[in-house]
Design a protein around this motif. Sequence first.
Motif, PDB file in Angstrom:
ATOM      1  N   PHE A 467     -35.318 -34.352 -23.513  1.00 10.65           N
ATOM      2  CA  PHE A 467     -35.502 -32.750 -22.819  1.00 10.65           C
ATOM      3  C   PHE A 467     -34.377 -32.200 -23.446  1.00 10.65           C
ATOM      4  N   ASN A 468     -34.232 -31.110 -24.063  1.00  6.30           N
ATOM      5  CA  ASN A 468     -33.168 -30.234 -24.263  1.00  6.30           C
ATOM      6  C   ASN A 468     -33.557 -29.313 -23.194  1.00  6.30           C
ATOM      7  N   LEU A 469     -32.643 -29.263 -22.353  1.00  3.74           N
ATOM      8  CA  LEU A 469     -32.317 -28.100 -21.507  1.00  3.74           C
ATOM      9  C   LEU A 469     -32.073 -26.767 -22.784  1.00  3.74           C
ATOM     10  N   LEU A 470     -31.196 -26.762 -23.593  1.00  2.00           N
ATOM     11  CA  LEU A 470     -30.942 -25.529 -23.716  1.00  2.00           C
ATOM     12  C   LEU A 470     -31.999 -24.467 -24.164  1.00  2.00           C
ATOM     13  N   ARG A 471     -33.258 -25.800 -25.014  1.00  2.84           N
ATOM     14  CA  ARG A 471     -33.767 -25.238 -26.518  1.00  2.84           C
ATOM     15  C   ARG A 471     -35.609 -25.968 -26.533  1.00  2.84           C
ATOM     16  N   PRO A 472     -35.695 -25.144 -25.571  1.00  8.00           N
ATOM     17  CA  PRO A 472     -37.698 -25.146 -25.165  1.00  8.00           C
ATOM     18  C   PRO A 472     -37.990 -25.284 -26.337  1.00  8.00           C
ATOM     19  N   GLY A 473     -38.752 -25.908 -27.278  1.00 16.70           N
ATOM     20  CA  GLY A 473     -39.923 -25.171 -28.309  1.00 16.70           C
ATOM     21  C   GLY A 473     -38.805 -25.939 -29.565  1.00 16.70           C
ATOM     22  N   ILE A 474     -37.833 -27.279 -29.346  1.00 13.89           N
ATOM     23  CA  ILE A 474     -37.036 -27.127 -30.199  1.00 13.89           C
ATOM     24  C   ILE A 474     -38.072 -27.881 -31.762  1.00 13.89           C
ATOM     25  N   LYS A 475     -38.595 -29.453 -31.016  1.00 13.41           N
ATOM     26  CA  LYS A 475     -39.497 -30.012 -31.662  1.00 13.41           C
ATOM     27  C   LYS A 475     -40.244 -29.293 -33.117  1.00 13.41           C
ATOM     28  N   HIS A 476     -41.271 -28.064 -32.771  1.00 17.97           N
ATOM     29  CA  HIS A 476     -42.126 -26.723 -33.417  1.00 17.97           C
ATOM     30  C   HIS A 476     -40.685 -26.560 -34.568  1.00 17.97           C
ATOM     31  N   TYR A 477     -39.271 -25.733 -33.603  1.00 16.45           N
ATOM     32  CA  TYR A 477     -38.989 -25.002 -34.112  1.00 16.45           C
ATOM     33  C   TYR A 477     -38.505 -25.863 -35.125  1.00 16.45           C
ATOM     34  N   LEU A 478     -37.892 -27.272 -35.209  1.00 15.04           N
ATOM     35  CA  LEU A 478     -37.257 -27.768 -36.462  1.00 15.04           C
ATOM     36  C   LEU A 478     -38.407 -28.479 -37.641  1.00 15.04           C
ATOM     37  N   ASP A 479     -40.113 -28.635 -36.928  1.00 14.56           N
ATOM     38  CA  ASP A 479     -41.026 -29.003 -37.522  1.00 14.56           C
ATOM     39  C   ASP A 479     -41.576 -27.927 -38.864  1.00 14.56           C
ATOM     40  N   LEU A 480     -41.392 -27.249 -37.641  1.00 16.35           N
ATOM     41  CA  LEU A 480     -42.510 -25.625 -38.915  1.00 16.35           C
ATOM     42  C   LEU A 480     -41.437 -24.540 -38.843  1.00 16.35           C
ATOM     43  N   GLY A 481     -40.463 -24.619 -38.304  1.00 17.49           N
ATOM     44  CA  GLY A 481     -39.359 -23.591 -39.358  1.00 17.49           C
ATOM     45  C   GLY A 481     -39.593 -21.981 -38.060  1.00 17.49           C
ATOM     46  N   TYR A 482     -40.374 -22.743 -36.865  1.00 18.23           N
ATOM     47  CA  TYR A 482     -40.426 -21.166 -36.074  1.00 18.23           C
ATOM     48  C   TYR A 482     -41.619 -22.251 -35.099  1.00 18.23           C
ATOM     49  N   ILE A 483     -41.470 -21.608 -33.315  1.00 17.65           N
ATOM     50  CA  ILE A 483     -42.290 -21.511 -32.521  1.00 17.65           C
ATOM     51  C   ILE A 483     -43.463 -21.262 -32.165  1.00 17.65           C
ATOM     52  N   PRO A 484     -44.233 -21.924 -32.343  1.00 17.39           N
ATOM     53  CA  PRO A 484     -46.202 -21.131 -32.545  1.00 17.39           C
ATOM     54  C   PRO A 484     -45.970 -20.677 -31.235  1.00 17.39           C
ATOM     55  N   MET A 485     -47.199 -19.888 -31.283  1.00 19.17           N
ATOM     56  CA  MET A 485     -47.728 -18.855 -30.224  1.00 19.17           C
ATOM     57  C   MET A 485     -48.529 -19.927 -29.280  1.00 19.17           C
ATOM     58  N   ASP A 486     -49.501 -20.804 -29.895  1.00 18.28           N
ATOM     59  CA  ASP A 486     -50.357 -21.421 -29.274  1.00 18.28           C
ATOM     60  C   ASP A 486     -50.286 -23.089 -28.530  1.00 18.28           C
ATOM     61  N   ASP A 487     -48.620 -23.046 -29.336  1.00 15.00           N
ATOM     62  CA  ASP A 487     -48.200 -24.759 -28.458  1.00 15.00           C
ATOM     63  C   ASP A 487     -47.082 -24.580 -28.273  1.00 15.00           C
ATOM     64  N   ARG A 488     -46.475 -23.424 -26.829  1.00 12.78           N
ATOM     65  CA  ARG A 488     -45.121 -23.367 -26.529  1.00 12.78           C
ATOM     66  C   ARG A 488     -44.093 -24.545 -25.681  1.00 12.78           C
ATOM     67  N   GLY A 489     -45.410 -25.808 -25.168  1.00 15.97           N
ATOM     68  CA  GLY A 489     -44.736 -26.131 -24.315  1.00 15.97           C
ATOM     69  C   GLY A 489     -45.607 -26.341 -23.127  1.00 15.97           C
ATOM     70  N   GLY A 490     -47.156 -25.383 -22.759  1.00 19.67           N
ATOM     71  CA  GLY A 490     -47.647 -26.161 -21.489  1.00 19.67           C
ATOM     72  C   GLY A 490     -48.207 -24.762 -21.355  1.00 19.67           C
ATOM     73  N   GLU A 491     -48.989 -24.949 -19.621  1.00 19.18           N
ATOM     74  CA  GLU A 491     -49.190 -23.279 -20.062  1.00 19.18           C
ATOM     75  C   GLU A 491     -49.173 -22.326 -19.402  1.00 19.18           C
ATOM     76  N   PRO A 492     -49.471 -20.970 -20.285  1.00 19.56           N
ATOM     77  CA  PRO A 492     -48.020 -20.088 -19.417  1.00 19.56           C
ATOM     78  C   PRO A 492     -47.622 -19.431 -18.506  1.00 19.56           C
ATOM     79  N   MET A 493     -48.727 -20.339 -17.407  1.00 22.64           N
ATOM     80  CA  MET A 493     -48.672 -19.670 -16.170  1.00 22.64           C
ATOM     81  C   MET A 493     -47.750 -21.026 -15.415  1.00 22.64           C
ATOM     82  N   GLU A 494     -47.414 -21.471 -16.153  1.00 24.36           N
ATOM     83  CA  GLU A 494     -46.528 -22.477 -15.380  1.00 24.36           C
ATOM     84  C   GLU A 494     -45.516 -22.606 -16.367  1.00 24.36           C
TER      85      GLU A 494
END
Length: 774
Positions: A467-494
């Motif tokens: 778990f990264n407290l400060l940077r959610p989405g960091i895996k995609h950020y490091l792998d893709l260079g950006y955080i994707p809209m269709d995989d932001r770590g969970g369902e939006p309403m959660e």
Amino acid sequence: MKRTFASSTRALGQRLGLGLGILATGAMLYGCDTEQNTASNTPTPAAVAEASSVTQWVDPFIGTANEGNTYPGAVLPWGMASVVPQNIDFSKHKNSAAYHFGAEHIYGFGHMQLSGVGCPSSGALPVKAITGELALTPEETRSRYSKEQAEPGYYKVFLDTFNVWAEMTATTRSGITKYHFPAGKAHLVFDLAVNQGEMRGGRFSELSANRIEGYQIEGNFCDAGQERKIYFSAELSQPAAVYGQFDSPAFLETQKRTPNADYVGASFSYEFAEPTELELRVGISFVSVENARENLVTEQGKKSFAELRKAANAAWEKELSVVEVTGGRKEDKTKFYTALYHSLIMPHVSSDVNGEYLSVDGETVKKAEGFTRYSTFSLWDTYRTVHPLITLTHPEQQLDMVRSMVDTAEDSGWLPKWELIGMEAATMVGDPAVPVIVDTYRKGLKDFDVETAYQAMVKAGTQYETFNLLRPGIKHYLDLGYIPMDDRGGEPMEFGWFNGIVWGPVSTTLEYNLADWNISKLAEELGYEEDAKRFYEQAQSYRKLYDEETGFLRPRNKDGSWMTPFDPLDRHWDIRWKMSGGQGYVEGTAWQYLFFVPHDIPGLIDLMGEEQFIDRLSSSFENYYFDMTNEPDIQYPFLFNYVEGQEHRTQDIVTFAVDKYFNTTPWGIPGNDDAGTLSAWLAFAMMGFYPDLVGEPQYQLATPSFESITIKLDKDFYPGDEFRIEVENFAEENRYIASKSLNGKPFNPFQLQHEDMVKGGVLKVTASERAALN
């Protein structure tokens, strides 16, 4: 500035319909009250600041309407304690402000308040003064009010319903209120179930005829969940004839009890044979009742109210007079010094007079050795303006704030994001402590544990296995260079601050880019060459979000496709609430994030093409896509300086923004001040320079609002005595810069280096009515 509202607040509220028309003409809604009240219980006003003081130009009512969320109460620079009127019924309403100008009733006076923030918090230990028979409910203890008066460190109001004057001042960790009661029955009511925050309740540890001690619960800031205790020690100048504890009746059936706290209150009742002054002195602490008592005794001692008020004014005079301005309109001086005032309220001192403070674990008591511990870091906001301003004007305090951030990393392994009384709320997005620390270091303030800070930065910028407290989405950020809209770590309403779900993938990616650029610059300074290269490359990944077809930084999916449909003006829904930002963005639109690449504006110009960059940037102002009420785009007026021959547009737009969006009425801040962020923007803009890239020790130049600005430099931290900006041919119609010289030599750039400023010297600007065009 002492402001007195001669008319009743209710009457002014009824006149708000006229207010917009009056504001459009620049006229003031209120003025000094010359009416003399001859009632025997009316207090004799203390001597006001001398005409030569800068505190005379501060109007604490500015920003108390229009959701600026400031307050007119008594507080010292960076003060832990503040005595603040509460004119909102917190038994029925959640609100981010304690005070709204024009509200009909005052419900009490709290003793710790945040300034300009966007979530309900603080307001601890509300106290109500009433006359007649003892009453306990908010409806029975509220009062109509009039004759408000406020100046730095002081507030006074007349409670019309109960015929009581209340005036208050503060020290750093305590407050004092002087109540002027008429003859007859009088009561002070404390209710620990009524405060502004999301968590309510508390307990009394001592209750006697003239003393009350205990704690009140604070927490769940922006739904973050944690809680802390605000300890207090309060004493009355006269023992009560009758006193006692009660259950808070308005809350027993409708509110869920907070664990380890009760919904209780206490009342102190008197029978005065003649008009009487009653003083309430309150010390607070985040550590213990004993420390709250020590804070009170140490800071107030046996000093009179008048002495404490004078000391409060002197404290503000000292900090505000670091910058002296001459020339210009009177209203501009009021705007400027009030903006500087609001910029110096937060963060808050969190260590007690004995140096003790509560660690971020909520249990360990530590001691600040050789520095003052600060808290309440609204960093997504304040990294942009407040901390760069304090770095220049108050380096000692800024250095202690950085030490406080590093202390958080030592205790928790993470730098702060939105830290309040040792609670990490993790609110907003990005990694905002990084630019603050790097900016401070690169501007020469290096006396802190930079290695600990750096290692914490690297951890947040690389860790995705756990778990990264400060940077959610960091895996995609490091792998893709950006955080994707269709995989932001969970369902939006959660969505939650601690569950790894990303709010605004485009905005979050851009914030990570800025943080990584800063880490790269610090790595260079520390000799970590590989890290410098790695983080610099990560900082360039914004390019993967640039869509040449639409010309925007656009949300992208995990497979590389663009999100559709795409509306660059949408701001109604992303993940949290209506108006939380268009899809992919945080509190803004695609237009408001189009130029949010502060670390690589030349690169963005290359991507867009210079002609399109100028055209799009111009369009953002011409079509009012630019939003001065919020942080994402507040550096945009200064970006024309990056294109040779277009600098006059920055001069024009900054002058326009200063005049259009800010004024000297309660509506004078265009949106949430966010712990001083918009106020600090105004202070910079009016001085004629701005830190558009936090982490780079330079400023973009614009036209100053004054004939002369003198910044007194702290000789303990900077080599020069003062830096002065002088404007020749100064006039209201001369809004453009014709020429410049630095220390007598022609100066062509529209960027001013921090190093040149802190050496001391003079920047001379020749103003002109006509823009200098190439």
